[in-house]
Design a protein around this motif. Sequence first.
Motif, PDB file in Angstrom:
ATOM      1  N   ASP A   1      -1.235  -1.897  -4.589  1.00  0.00           N
ATOM      2  CA  ASP A   1      -2.028  -1.519  -4.624  1.00  0.00           C
ATOM      3  C   ASP A   1      -2.177  -0.872  -6.041  1.00  0.00           C
ATOM      4  O   ASP A   1      -2.167  -1.457  -7.432  1.00  0.00           O
TER       5      ASP A   1
ATOM      6  N   ALA B   1      -0.872   4.027   1.521  1.00  0.00           N
ATOM      7  CA  ALA B   1      -1.519   3.382   2.810  1.00  0.00           C
ATOM      8  C   ALA B   1      -0.972   3.920   4.585  1.00  0.00           C
ATOM      9  O   ALA B   1      -0.689   4.504   4.894  1.00  0.00           O
TER      10      ALA B   1
ATOM     11  N   GLY C   1       1.104  -0.509  -0.007  1.00  0.00           N
ATOM     12  CA  GLY C   1      -0.100   0.062  -0.409  1.00  0.00           C
ATOM     13  C   GLY C   1       1.064   1.274   0.368  1.00  0.00           C
ATOM     14  O   GLY C   1       0.754   2.229   1.259  1.00  0.00           O
TER      15      GLY C   1
ATOM     16  N   LEU D   1      -6.079  -2.672   0.495  1.00  0.00           N
ATOM     17  CA  LEU D   1      -5.894  -3.688   1.487  1.00  0.00           C
ATOM     18  C   LEU D   1      -6.389  -4.992   2.517  1.00  0.00           C
ATOM     19  O   LEU D   1      -5.774  -5.435   2.814  1.00  0.00           O
TER      20      LEU D   1
ATOM     21  N   ARG E   1      -5.982   4.454   0.882  1.00  0.00           N
ATOM     22  CA  ARG E   1      -6.575   3.784  -0.265  1.00  0.00           C
ATOM     23  C   ARG E   1      -6.494   1.854   0.517  1.00  0.00           C
ATOM     24  O   ARG E   1      -5.737   0.657  -0.263  1.00  0.00           O
TER      25      ARG E   1
END
Lengths: 193, 193
Positions: free
Chosen positions: A148, A11, A8, A32, A28
């Motif tokens: 991702d 992330a 990610g 995940l 996002r």
Amino acid sequence: MRRFFAVGHRASTDPGFPLDDLAGSAGRMDILLNAANAALLLAHGIRRDSEIGLLLLGPPAPPRFVRLVGFRLKSYQPDIRSNASLIRQTLVDASRVEHEFSPGVYGSIATFPEALDRLGPTFVALREGGKDIRQAALPSDATFVLSDNQELAADEEGGLRDRGALAVGVGPVALHTDHAIAIVHNELDRRGA
Amino acid sequence: MRRFFAVGHRASTDPGFPLDDLAGSAGRMDILLNAANAALLLAHGIRRDSEIGLLLLGPPAPPRFVRLVGFRLKSYQPDIRSNASLIRQTLVDASRVEHEFSPGVYGSIATFPEALDRLGPTFVALREGGKDIRQAALPSDATFVLSDNQELAADEEGGLRDRGALAVGVGPVALHTDHAIAIVHNELDRRGA
């Protein structure tokens, strides 16, 4: 053991990332968490022979590595909002030594190559144009590596190349991470049946 | 056209169902929204040749039928929380005449057999023990029918039987609705490639 590894790039590594904006300000995180569900869930239970590692590279404190291990998990549900809370727990304490924060949920500080080396030893990079998974000889105990919604960075690609990762494709069109994992599981389920 | 139909036996028909509890008090709306994502999304866009019908059978005002049509959708994102808002919009007005509430998002009152007849004409029931999808002759323009985390009810099964639905399985283990859809798409992508 079936192993997956999802990166990610944005992330969040903030233990207070918002549960109500997983696709937005949590970077996002939804990708995940959906990947984790695809890796770990059957219709009526958990895939106890599966685990997934999630690499969180977003602000404020990357890199953080979270492992979800099927045979250890208790009360893991499909609800990604609840599962986001499991991830948040692991972000509170920062240590290079891996710690189990709740049954089957492990967290630590680890870079991309360090995360690979914790999962290994053999790797399959899932990507467009790779050898068709239906024809590919898949190494046993391979770790399937996915990104991702961004491509892997050049140094990440290099890390996979250094480890002799096999490039495998799941089909003729590019898919979301979780859907690609579902297809990998289906192929392995069929080979194991 | 690829068509999917997913039945949400407890999915809320309240236009104010909570966005923060899709898996709980919204009656496993998350299952339907994840199914919609699997039906409609590619890595970098929308499957314009795909649509999905969602049947909402939960309280307070069932049955409600929502169709998401790929080639009409604008700004459809993977975030199920945002997409839940699209569903909620369709629940405000109740009519047996289908209405387009936002581009590609249609709502109406329709029972299970009425919904089938809007999607048809040929049906594939996805279920354990069906003919393996890799070997099955799949009718063109078939509608693939899936349930949520409950089995289809006896009358629903009867409706499919009456319409000569083909029973097809995606693999040796029972999967979540969205993962089964991903595998159907993959098989059709391969046949079309």
